[in-house]
Design an enzyme around this catalytic site. Structure first.
Site, PDB file in Angstrom:
ATOM      1  N   ASP A 146      -9.253  -4.447   9.108  1.00 30.82           N
ATOM      2  CA  ASP A 146      -8.371  -5.106   9.572  1.00 30.82           C
ATOM      3  C   ASP A 146      -9.119  -5.873  10.926  1.00 30.82           C
ATOM      4  OD1 ASP A 146      -5.891  -4.661   7.873  1.00 30.82           O
ATOM      5  OD2 ASP A 146      -6.626  -2.595   8.552  1.00 30.82           O
ATOM      6  N   ARG A 151       0.918  -1.215   0.156  1.00 30.73           N
ATOM      7  CA  ARG A 151       0.025   0.187  -0.016  1.00 30.73           C
ATOM      8  C   ARG A 151       0.839   1.341  -0.159  1.00 30.73           C
ATOM      9  NH1 ARG A 151      -2.133  -3.607   3.581  1.00 30.73           N
ATOM     10  NH2 ARG A 151      -4.339  -4.349   3.229  1.00 30.73           N
ATOM     11  N   HIS A 164      -2.724   1.020   8.361  1.00 31.89           N
ATOM     12  CA  HIS A 164      -3.378  -0.161   7.505  1.00 31.89           C
ATOM     13  C   HIS A 164      -2.566  -0.709   6.614  1.00 31.89           C
ATOM     14  CE1 HIS A 164      -6.500  -2.144   5.064  1.00 31.89           C
ATOM     15  NE2 HIS A 164      -6.126  -1.351   4.131  1.00 31.89           N
ATOM     16  N   ARG A 193     -11.527  -8.223  10.185  1.00 31.39           N
ATOM     17  CA  ARG A 193     -11.061  -9.303   9.975  1.00 31.39           C
ATOM     18  C   ARG A 193     -10.526 -10.292  11.189  1.00 31.39           C
ATOM     19  NH1 ARG A 193      -7.619  -6.666   4.981  1.00 31.39           N
ATOM     20  NH2 ARG A 193      -8.934  -7.091   3.167  1.00 31.39           N
TER      21      ARG A 193
END
Length: 319
Positions: free
Chosen positions: A151, A91, A178, A154
């Site tokens: 996240d 990212r 993140h 999850r």
């Protein structure tokens, strides 16, 4: 926010933006949804497709392919426009490209007279949220990134599977970037009110190695999804809808988002994923959860990753 009708403008009608609009419609969260995309033809097709399903939604949201002038009366402008991240990239490696994109987007949104809340999902989300705040000039409370919301979802899903408990009965957070330097704040995770570590240490069927592996699986989840379908958008679309609902319905709900730290957790001048109280004004308060020494060090390392990546572009003030 004088507008009587809740309007959400979505800049970027790609996989994430269109899925977000779909989630908003299915949950009846916003009365008006505007899709804005450089590919106006595609955004128009998305609007048509969503309108065709209006009969099956809880409330008949108005959806259309618009332009930046429609942001003037928006309560929330979501920035999901970005370059695609390849499987070989992290990212963070797309930061310069997406910073340039978001600068152009924010300038056009602000030129419309927009005075609402920015909700940012473009990656790297913590840095792009910082960029949105800097380019917009809005108060930090009204510029929010999705941060570690997905996240955390999850994590709770995986812990729910492991402990055979509904994820809604688990309280805990992924914090930090993140991205690859995120951390599971296990010392503050609880299941039905009982500390996670007490359960692991007292019941032989569970092990520290297993929950450490869960944290790694959560960190790498996006890569596994990309390997299978080329992009992630269902989960993050639902996360965006949840944050939007907390804002528009003035919920005062605690969600892990990318928020500006000004002394919280000992850090300054950085956006990072932390729990925060979300309501109609944006971020009402950052919640500082207790961290053990190892977690404090990992959070510091995560913040340093973000700051070192940002420095060539923003040169933020030193802490």
């Amino acid at each position: 926010m004088a507008n009587q009708t809740n309007r959400v403008a979505i800049v970027g009608s790609g996989f994430v933006g269109s899925t977000y609009a779909y989630a908003l419609m299915n949950q009846g969260i916003a009365e008006e949804i505007v899709l804005i995309d450089i590919n106006s033809h595609k955004a128009d097709g998305d609007a048509m497709d969503l309108n065709h399903g209006k009969l099956f939604t809880p409330s008949p949201s108005k959806v259309w392919n618009g332009d930046y002038s429609d942001c003037k009366d928006a309560d929330i402008v979501c920035i999901s426009a970005s370059v695609s991240q390849s499987e070989e990239e992290t990212r963070l490696t797309v930061v310069e490209k997406n910073t340039s994109i978001v600068k152009s987007v924010v300038e056009k949104v602000m030129a419309s007279g927009f005075d609402g809340i920015f909700l940012v999902v473009s990656n790297p989300v913590d840095i792009i949220t910082y960029a949105t705040w800097e380019f917009s000039g809005l108060p930090k409370e009204r510029v929010i990134g999705t941060g570690t919301s997905l996240d955390t979802a999850r994590l709770l899903f995986k812990l729910g599977e492991y402990f055979q408990v509904n994820p809604s009965s688990i309280n805990g957070y992924i914090i930090g970037e993140h991205g690859d330097s995120q951390l599971a704040a296990y010392s503050s995770v609880s299941i039905c009110g009982k500390p996670l570590m007490d359960i692991v240490n007292s019941e032989p069927q569970y092990s520290l190695a297993d929950i450490e592996k869960i944290a790694i699986d959560v960190r790498d989840a996006a890569y596994h999804v990309w390997d299978r379908k080329g992009a992630t958008y269902f989960g993050i679309g639902m996360a965006l809808a949840r944050i939007t609902k907390a804002i528009l319905r003035n919920e005062n709900t605690i969600l892990p988002v990318s928020a500006y730290l000004d002394g919280e957790y000992g850090f300054h001048d950085v956006y990072v994923g932390v729990p925060a109280i979300i309501n109609r004004e944006g971020i009402s308060k950052i919640v500082e959860i207790d961290l053990i020494k190892d977690e404090q060090e990992k959070l510091a390392a995560s913040v340093n990753v973000l700051k070192s990546t940002m420095e060539p572009i923003f040169k933020p003030e030193a802490t």
